[in-house]
Design a protein around this motif. Structure first.
Motif, PDB file in Angstrom:
ATOM      1  N   PRO A  36      -0.464   2.930  -0.201  1.00 55.16           N
ATOM      2  CA  PRO A  36      -1.192   2.250   0.889  1.00 55.16           C
ATOM      3  C   PRO A  36      -1.579   3.173   2.036  1.00 55.16           C
ATOM      4  N   ARG A  37      -2.830   3.059   2.452  1.00 57.90           N
ATOM      5  CA  ARG A  37      -3.343   3.774   3.623  1.00 57.90           C
ATOM      6  C   ARG A  37      -4.251   2.811   4.379  1.00 57.90           C
ATOM      7  N   ILE A  38      -3.980   2.650   5.657  1.00 59.90           N
ATOM      8  CA  ILE A  38      -4.820   1.777   6.491  1.00 59.90           C
ATOM      9  C   ILE A  38      -5.221   2.549   7.733  1.00 59.90           C
ATOM     10  N   ASN A  39      -6.519   2.575   8.018  1.00 58.34           N
ATOM     11  CA  ASN A  39      -7.006   3.188   9.255  1.00 58.34           C
ATOM     12  C   ASN A  39      -8.257   2.458   9.715  1.00 58.34           C
ATOM     13  N   SER A  40      -8.798   2.874  10.846  1.00 62.17           N
ATOM     14  CA  SER A  40      -9.940   2.158  11.430  1.00 62.17           C
ATOM     15  C   SER A  40     -11.183   2.244  10.548  1.00 62.17           C
ATOM     16  N   GLU A  41     -11.265   3.272   9.708  1.00 62.02           N
ATOM     17  CA  GLU A  41     -12.455   3.451   8.882  1.00 62.02           C
ATOM     18  C   GLU A  41     -12.456   2.552   7.643  1.00 62.02           C
ATOM     19  N   ASN A  42     -11.259   2.313   7.079  1.00 60.50           N
ATOM     20  CA  ASN A  42     -11.239   1.561   5.817  1.00 60.50           C
ATOM     21  C   ASN A  42     -10.801   0.102   5.947  1.00 60.50           C
ATOM     22  N   ALA A  88     -16.572   0.306  -2.036  1.00 58.98           N
ATOM     23  CA  ALA A  88     -15.238   0.869  -1.767  1.00 58.98           C
ATOM     24  C   ALA A  88     -15.048   2.178  -2.523  1.00 58.98           C
ATOM     25  N   GLY A  89     -15.496   2.214  -3.777  1.00 59.50           N
ATOM     26  CA  GLY A  89     -15.363   3.430  -4.577  1.00 59.50           C
ATOM     27  C   GLY A  89     -16.240   4.558  -4.084  1.00 59.50           C
ATOM     28  N   VAL A  90     -17.475   4.232  -3.704  1.00 59.92           N
ATOM     29  CA  VAL A  90     -18.411   5.256  -3.216  1.00 59.92           C
ATOM     30  C   VAL A  90     -17.938   5.833  -1.878  1.00 59.92           C
ATOM     31  N   ASN A  91     -17.475   4.945  -0.975  1.00 60.17           N
ATOM     32  CA  ASN A  91     -17.117   5.384   0.385  1.00 60.17           C
ATOM     33  C   ASN A  91     -15.720   5.981   0.507  1.00 60.17           C
ATOM     34  N   PHE A  92     -14.784   5.507  -0.320  1.00 57.54           N
ATOM     35  CA  PHE A  92     -13.392   5.936  -0.160  1.00 57.54           C
ATOM     36  C   PHE A  92     -12.752   6.450  -1.451  1.00 57.54           C
ATOM     37  N   GLY A  93     -13.542   6.643  -2.491  1.00 58.13           N
ATOM     38  CA  GLY A  93     -12.970   7.099  -3.753  1.00 58.13           C
ATOM     39  C   GLY A  93     -11.996   6.063  -4.294  1.00 58.13           C
ATOM     40  N   MET A  94     -10.852   6.535  -4.747  1.00 54.16           N
ATOM     41  CA  MET A  94      -9.838   5.624  -5.309  1.00 54.16           C
ATOM     42  C   MET A  94      -8.756   5.259  -4.296  1.00 54.16           C
ATOM     43  N   GLU A  95      -9.034   5.555  -3.042  1.00 55.05           N
ATOM     44  CA  GLU A  95      -8.057   5.381  -1.968  1.00 55.05           C
ATOM     45  C   GLU A  95      -7.595   3.936  -1.776  1.00 55.05           C
ATOM     46  N   LEU A  96      -8.439   2.965  -2.160  1.00 57.16           N
ATOM     47  CA  LEU A  96      -8.135   1.555  -1.865  1.00 57.16           C
ATOM     48  C   LEU A  96      -7.703   0.755  -3.093  1.00 57.16           C
ATOM     49  N   LEU A  97      -7.319   1.444  -4.167  1.00 55.92           N
ATOM     50  CA  LEU A  97      -6.831   0.724  -5.351  1.00 55.92           C
ATOM     51  C   LEU A  97      -5.591  -0.104  -5.028  1.00 55.92           C
ATOM     52  N   TRP A  98      -4.786   0.368  -4.074  1.00 59.83           N
ATOM     53  CA  TRP A  98      -3.571  -0.361  -3.690  1.00 59.83           C
ATOM     54  C   TRP A  98      -3.915  -1.746  -3.127  1.00 59.83           C
ATOM     55  N   ALA A  99      -5.053  -1.843  -2.410  1.00 52.40           N
ATOM     56  CA  ALA A  99      -5.457  -3.134  -1.828  1.00 52.40           C
ATOM     57  C   ALA A  99      -5.774  -4.138  -2.932  1.00 52.40           C
ATOM     58  N   LEU A 100      -6.370  -3.651  -4.016  1.00 55.87           N
ATOM     59  CA  LEU A 100      -6.638  -4.532  -5.151  1.00 55.87           C
ATOM     60  C   LEU A 100      -5.341  -4.924  -5.852  1.00 55.87           C
ATOM     61  N   GLY A 101      -4.393  -3.986  -5.945  1.00 54.00           N
ATOM     62  CA  GLY A 101      -3.086  -4.309  -6.524  1.00 54.00           C
ATOM     63  C   GLY A 101      -2.384  -5.403  -5.737  1.00 54.00           C
ATOM     64  N   LEU A 102      -2.420  -5.282  -4.394  1.00 58.76           N
ATOM     65  CA  LEU A 102      -1.836  -6.302  -3.524  1.00 58.76           C
ATOM     66  C   LEU A 102      -2.549  -7.645  -3.709  1.00 58.76           C
ATOM     67  N   SER A 103      -3.875  -7.599  -3.830  1.00 59.45           N
ATOM     68  CA  SER A 103      -4.666  -8.812  -4.026  1.00 59.45           C
ATOM     69  C   SER A 103      -4.286  -9.529  -5.311  1.00 59.45           C
TER      70      SER A 103
END
Length: 407
Positions: free
Chosen positions: A184-190, A29-44
């Motif tokens: 939060p950002r959700i798209n077909s790639e992530n 997740a970090g390599v492919n999207f940088g820090m973009e998905l930290l919100w998903a971990l916060g939600l988790s």
């Protein structure tokens, strides 16, 4: 009041969901999207705290594990037998399959310190490192009690957390990007990575493990404040570890990474050899702690469903632990890749997570079970959306497995 009253099975909960699979998912997740998905971990983290607290409260009030409570609360009939069969299939087969990943992941960490040779016997190749990791886990489980195991895992979880957190801090991440990652950002790639991040944090077998261990540690309703402290602390620490792995992978600016081991090697060129050893120790700790908790949880589910004792010294627990850990050791040490087994385990877990969340919500609102400790309206208002998230997560997991296999 002794501080020990505040520390219970929380470290085991953290140890269970920070395994090599989590390390790998967070790395990618970090390599492919940088820090973009930290919100998903916060939600988790929020979802995990809510579900674990409910499961723990059920364990405290009933003084039984979740598997036993579900088994006894369902009337005889197709729903009861389907539920128990699904739980057993998902947890036992799933934990046996994932145990191979736990052992192999821990072995990757060890091999970065000192690689051990692989033995060739005819057509078979036996990994001595995997054999070592599996044997350590087996010895700890069969020779100790819950207090001893919790003590070992607490130390390992603290050291693992420090290893990952220090590595992230040494890379001096951009704080603007860090804050931006919680939008939060959700798209077909992530979307697949989001599902993977949530799925690797909200773990079905952790709910069974937690409820059983709480019933062994605490006995009085007034102990609920200690349980909540222990739960929140453990899950938040686990969440911070996951986030630090994402941050490390994102800040490292290393492009050719397929696993946490690749990330560890890549960090050597950026921060020197000590960074590689931080990551290697973190990966080893993640592997060995999950290699202990996965068979322990699986054995508790088996014994809970059949009404057997969940004391670790009893024969049913020991046999169940040996079967689950032994299968994982065979899969990993002999290079067997149980792809089909893991796929079906993921399907079962994809169905089990929303079903289990629904059972937990039903049980914590059931007066005859909770004896005055039912959910308040506020907790239900949080719990229902979390159940919907698990339903979407489970549905997506099942769809993806069948889509990928052409089913």
């Amino acid at each position: 009041m002794s501080w020990r009253k505040y520390i219970g099975p929380g470290p085991l909960v953290a140890a269970a969901f920070i395994g090599p699979g989590t390390v790998t998912v967070c790395t990618l997740a970090g390599v492919n999207f940088g820090m973009e998905l930290l919100w998903a971990l916060g939600l988790s983290v929020v979802a995990t705290i809510v579900l674990q607290e409910m499961a723990a409260r059920i364990g405290l009030v009933t003084q039984k594990g979740l598997a036993s409570v579900i088994s006894q609360s369902l009337h005889k009939g197709i729903v009861r037998y389907f539920s128990i069969a699904l739980v057993l299939m998902a947890i036992v087969l799933g934990n046996a399959a994932y145990e191979a990943g736990n052992i192999s992941g821990g072995a990757l960490g060890v091999s970065l310190f000192f690689p051990l040779p692989t033995l060739s016997i005819g057509q078979l190749e036996i990994s001595l490192t995997n054999l070592l990791i599996g044997s350590i886990a087996m010895l700890l489980l069969l020779s100790g009690n819950f207090k001893t195991i919790t003590g070992y895992l607490t130390v390992l979880v603290v050291l693992m957390s420090l290893a990952f957190l220090l590595t992230a801090i040494l890379l001096k991440p951009n704080f603007h990007e860090l804050a931006d990652g919680f939008i939060p950002r959700i798209n077909s790639e992530n979307i697949l990575n989001i599902v993977a991040l949530i799925g690797t944090t909200v773990v079905p077998y952790n709910l069974f493990l937690h409820s059983t261990l709480v019933s062994k540690k605490w006995k009085e309703i007034t102990d609920i404040k200690y349980i909540r402290f222990d739960t929140i602390l453990a899950v938040v620490i686990g969440g911070l570890v996951s986030m630090s792995i994402v941050v490390t992978a994102a800040s490292g600016k290393i492009l050719a990474v397929e696993s946490a081991a690749d990330l560890a090697m890549g960090l050597e060129t950026l921060l020197g050899s000590y960074a590689k050893y931080f990551m290697a120790f973190g990966l080893f700790s993640a592997g060995i702690t999950s290699a202990i908790t996965a068979p322990l949880a699986g054995a508790m589910v088996v014994c809970g469903c059949f009404g057997w004792s969940t004391e670790i010294q009893r024969r049913p627990m020991r046999i169940s632990i040996i079967v689950i850990l032994g299968l994982g050791l065979i899969f990993s040490s002999f290079g067997i890749k149980p792809i089909q087994l893991i796929s079906w385990a993921q399907v079962s877990n994809g169905i089990l997570l929303p079903l289990l969340s629904a059972y937990i919500l039903w049980l914590v609102n059931k007066k005859s079970v909770m004896k005055g400790q039912q959910n308040k309206l506020f907790l239900n208002l949080i719990g229902i959306p979390i159940w919907l998230i698990t339903l979407i997560l489970g549905g997506w997991t099942v769809f993806r497995i069948f889509f990928d296999t052409g089913g």
